[in-house]
Enzyme design. Sequence first.
Site, PDB file in Angstrom:
ATOM      1  N   GLU A 173       2.527   2.739   3.860  1.00 37.98           N
ATOM      2  CA  GLU A 173       2.971   1.949   2.989  1.00 37.98           C
ATOM      3  C   GLU A 173       3.559   3.212   1.887  1.00 37.98           C
ATOM      4  O   GLU A 173       4.673   3.366   0.560  1.00 37.98           O
ATOM      5  CB  GLU A 173       2.477   1.627   1.445  1.00 37.98           C
ATOM      6  CG  GLU A 173       2.146  -0.063   2.717  1.00 37.98           C
ATOM      7  CD  GLU A 173       3.706  -0.817   2.424  1.00 37.98           C
ATOM      8  OE1 GLU A 173       4.459  -1.230   1.473  1.00 37.98           O
ATOM      9  OE2 GLU A 173       3.790  -2.127   3.091  1.00 37.98           O
ATOM     10  N   SER A 186      -2.285   5.201   4.449  1.00 43.67           N
ATOM     11  CA  SER A 186      -0.461   4.042   4.314  1.00 43.67           C
ATOM     12  C   SER A 186       0.743   4.262   5.142  1.00 43.67           C
ATOM     13  O   SER A 186       0.881   5.153   4.289  1.00 43.67           O
ATOM     14  CB  SER A 186      -1.107   3.094   3.523  1.00 43.67           C
ATOM     15  OG  SER A 186      -0.268   1.748   3.815  1.00 43.67           O
ATOM     16  N   TYR A 193      -1.070  -0.606  -4.978  1.00 42.79           N
ATOM     17  CA  TYR A 193      -1.626  -0.670  -3.529  1.00 42.79           C
ATOM     18  C   TYR A 193      -1.231   0.986  -2.795  1.00 42.79           C
ATOM     19  O   TYR A 193      -1.717   2.118  -2.504  1.00 42.79           O
ATOM     20  CB  TYR A 193      -1.567  -1.113  -2.685  1.00 42.79           C
ATOM     21  CG  TYR A 193      -2.227  -0.248  -1.243  1.00 42.79           C
ATOM     22  CD1 TYR A 193      -3.779  -0.596  -1.024  1.00 42.79           C
ATOM     23  CD2 TYR A 193      -1.491  -0.508  -0.444  1.00 42.79           C
ATOM     24  CE1 TYR A 193      -3.688  -0.315  -0.058  1.00 42.79           C
ATOM     25  CE2 TYR A 193      -1.883  -0.032   0.905  1.00 42.79           C
ATOM     26  CZ  TYR A 193      -3.118   0.204   1.301  1.00 42.79           C
ATOM     27  OH  TYR A 193      -3.835   0.351   2.599  1.00 42.79           O
TER      28      TYR A 193
END
Length: 361
Positions: free
Chosen positions: A152, A150, A173
Amino acid sequence: MASRSLNGDSDIVKPRKIALVTGITGQDGSYLTEFLLEKGYEVHGLIRRSSNFNTQRLNHIYVDPHNVNKALMKLHYGDLSDASSLRRWLDVIKPDEVYNLAAQSHVAVSFEIPDYTADVVATGALRLLEAVRSHNIDNGRAIKYYQAGSSEMFGSTPPPQSETTPFHPRSPYAASKCAAHWYTVNYREAYGLYACNGILFNHESPRRGENFVTRKITRALGRIKVGLQTKLFLGNIQASRDWGFAGDYVEAMWLMLQQEKPDDYVVATEESHTVKEFLDVSFGYVGLNWKDHVEIDKRYFRPTEVDNLKGDASKAKEMLGWKPKVGFEKLVKMMVDEDLELAKREKVLADAGYMDAQQQP
């Protein structure tokens, strides 16, 4: 398997490739399954037991398993928190490729359930990698493995972000995805596993979960347009993201496992847009002004914000021959069209008294 033709030549029937997909019921899993079926694969998916059916994204391609000649997608109960089920299904299915897409993938929720997020996203990937490694050794096989990363993971690292950009995760996460990424690299280097990380930037579609900001916007917009809703509450609308179409991105996943050697790739559009721009395009498309309907609610701000993500996908373009097909405005309008039709169907039910007109989706 070989068969004899009428002229005496031997025709080689190429066996179907078999793929195992975790997270098959999600947005990416459903698009990947469609893609693989079109490529002639047999696709197996792991699903968690739920009190309600959660396979709606797959209903349009589901075939009754009793029709053994046509049912090329099959679902099995399994979980990334259960190592024994992972190894068992690898032994039973004997896949050529494994795509690990399963996750607790909501950033804000990961602050509420950090232990669970880490167990499924980070340790779950480790369990699956170890299951693949041991299965390969015991059965003399060479499964190819794809790990869903990801953007992120980059967190507060300035854009543009590429495969060599340092990670600076800003949520449980993101930190868990970093761990899964490095577990994948470690198993590739330590055991020679064909294992790839796809570092995917935000990718959306009409199948996106309704608690993600893009779908939250288009879902509410449809209801506002038909009179079922008046307000939409959002957090940081200045956050900027590199948004692409999920249907484009699953092709990149597959391409990574078709190369001579495994590697890691950023998948992105190389364009960044703010949530405010998403509001401008979506509301403007149906002739509304978002400022008349959107209110900022501090409850939707995260403890640590990620301000700007913009990918550098030059490696994927050069090495995989991949590039996105759907641009930002086309993506937004695609999502609005779908959710407007959904809202119209809800309006019929509301007018007939089968649901509260102001009931939130």
